[in-house]
Design a protein around this motif. Structure first.
Motif, PDB file in Angstrom:
ATOM      1  N   GLY A  36      18.136  45.826  44.877  1.00 18.66           N
ATOM      2  CA  GLY A  36      19.300  46.524  45.419  1.00 18.66           C
ATOM      3  C   GLY A  36      18.920  47.819  46.124  1.00 18.66           C
ATOM      4  O   GLY A  36      19.444  48.126  47.196  1.00 18.66           O
ATOM      5  N   LEU A  76      19.534  48.691  50.106  1.00 13.23           N
ATOM      6  CA  LEU A  76      20.205  49.884  50.631  1.00 13.23           C
ATOM      7  C   LEU A  76      19.312  50.622  51.621  1.00 13.23           C
ATOM      8  O   LEU A  76      19.780  51.082  52.659  1.00 13.23           O
ATOM      9  CB  LEU A  76      20.614  50.809  49.480  1.00 13.23           C
ATOM     10  CG  LEU A  76      21.728  50.298  48.574  1.00 13.23           C
ATOM     11  CD1 LEU A  76      21.894  51.210  47.363  1.00 13.23           C
ATOM     12  CD2 LEU A  76      23.041  50.161  49.339  1.00 13.23           C
ATOM     13  N   MET A 113      24.458  39.700  44.585  1.00 18.86           N
ATOM     14  CA  MET A 113      24.840  41.001  45.156  1.00 18.86           C
ATOM     15  C   MET A 113      25.877  40.850  46.263  1.00 18.86           C
ATOM     16  O   MET A 113      25.813  39.908  47.054  1.00 18.86           O
ATOM     17  CB  MET A 113      23.613  41.721  45.764  1.00 18.86           C
ATOM     18  CG  MET A 113      22.599  42.192  44.773  1.00 18.86           C
ATOM     19  SD  MET A 113      21.367  43.352  45.477  1.00 18.86           S
ATOM     20  CE  MET A 113      20.644  42.420  46.795  1.00 18.86           C
ATOM     21  N   TYR A 163      28.641  43.901  48.534  1.00 24.95           N
ATOM     22  CA  TYR A 163      28.960  45.320  48.626  1.00 24.95           C
ATOM     23  C   TYR A 163      30.256  45.540  49.388  1.00 24.95           C
ATOM     24  O   TYR A 163      30.727  44.675  50.118  1.00 24.95           O
ATOM     25  CB  TYR A 163      27.813  46.107  49.273  1.00 24.95           C
ATOM     26  CG  TYR A 163      27.514  45.747  50.712  1.00 24.95           C
ATOM     27  CD1 TYR A 163      28.074  46.465  51.768  1.00 24.95           C
ATOM     28  CD2 TYR A 163      26.658  44.696  51.023  1.00 24.95           C
ATOM     29  CE1 TYR A 163      27.784  46.137  53.077  1.00 24.95           C
ATOM     30  CE2 TYR A 163      26.364  44.370  52.320  1.00 24.95           C
ATOM     31  CZ  TYR A 163      26.926  45.086  53.360  1.00 24.95           C
ATOM     32  OH  TYR A 163      26.651  44.759  54.661  1.00 24.95           O
ATOM     33  N   LEU A 223      27.372  48.947  46.210  1.00 19.31           N
ATOM     34  CA  LEU A 223      26.649  47.700  46.018  1.00 19.31           C
ATOM     35  C   LEU A 223      26.903  47.209  44.605  1.00 19.31           C
ATOM     36  O   LEU A 223      26.724  47.949  43.637  1.00 19.31           O
ATOM     37  CB  LEU A 223      25.151  47.921  46.246  1.00 19.31           C
ATOM     38  CG  LEU A 223      24.256  46.699  46.087  1.00 19.31           C
ATOM     39  CD1 LEU A 223      24.577  45.641  47.130  1.00 19.31           C
ATOM     40  CD2 LEU A 223      22.792  47.113  46.177  1.00 19.31           C
TER      41      LEU A 223
END
Length: 150
Positions: free
Chosen positions: A23, A27, A46, A48, A146
């Motif tokens: 993660g 980012l 994941m 976001y 996220l």
């Protein structure tokens, strides 16, 4: 709750499990500038949200926590304060919703951190958090939240 800059967390990535490491790298390596507000999927573990809002007084904000996903709040623009309280110190307002992966609480704001561009706040399931709180003055915030499946 962990509060630091994305750069510092990347330097110490060995302190986190594989999912959080992935993660953090996501980012770091993603350009969010042209993306619209709302939900964006990454993979099965994941997704976001790009959130855009104006900060407000704590009395207008709410406490929440999650059970299925970790929250990584990554500030892109503006400054907000994010409140923290262990969930056992808060009172349940709305029972857990699996659809929203959220339980909502009431309680006094006793602890908050200011988060500015480049800052990252990691919220675990036991971390009640209140976002969007005005820092020095009301201002627009743009951030990535996220969500990483536990």
């Amino acid at each position: 709750m962990i509060v630091d800059t994305l750069e510092h967390l990347l330097e110490n990535e060995h302190a986190f499990g594989e999912k959080i490491q992935r993660g953090l790298k996501f980012l770091k390596n993603t350009d969010f500038s042209g993306l619209a507000a709302g939900r964006h999927d990454v993979d099965d573990e994941m997704f976001y949200f790009i959130n855009e809002y104006e900060t407000k007084e704590a009395a207008e904000c709410f406490w929440e926590a999650h059970r299925v996903n970790l929250d990584l709040h990554y500030i892109l623009e503006g400054t907000e304060r994010i409140g923290y309280a262990a969930i056992e110190r808060l009172d349940v307002r709305d029972e857990y919703s699996a659809e929203k992966d959220a339980v909502f609480f009431t309680g006094e704001l006793q602890s908050a951190v200011a988060a500015s561009p480049g800052d990252l706040v990691i919220c675990y399931p036991q971390d009640g958090h209140m976002t969007g709180i005005v820092a020095a003055q009301k201002e627009a915030v743009r951030k990535v939240v996220l969500k990483i499946k536990l």
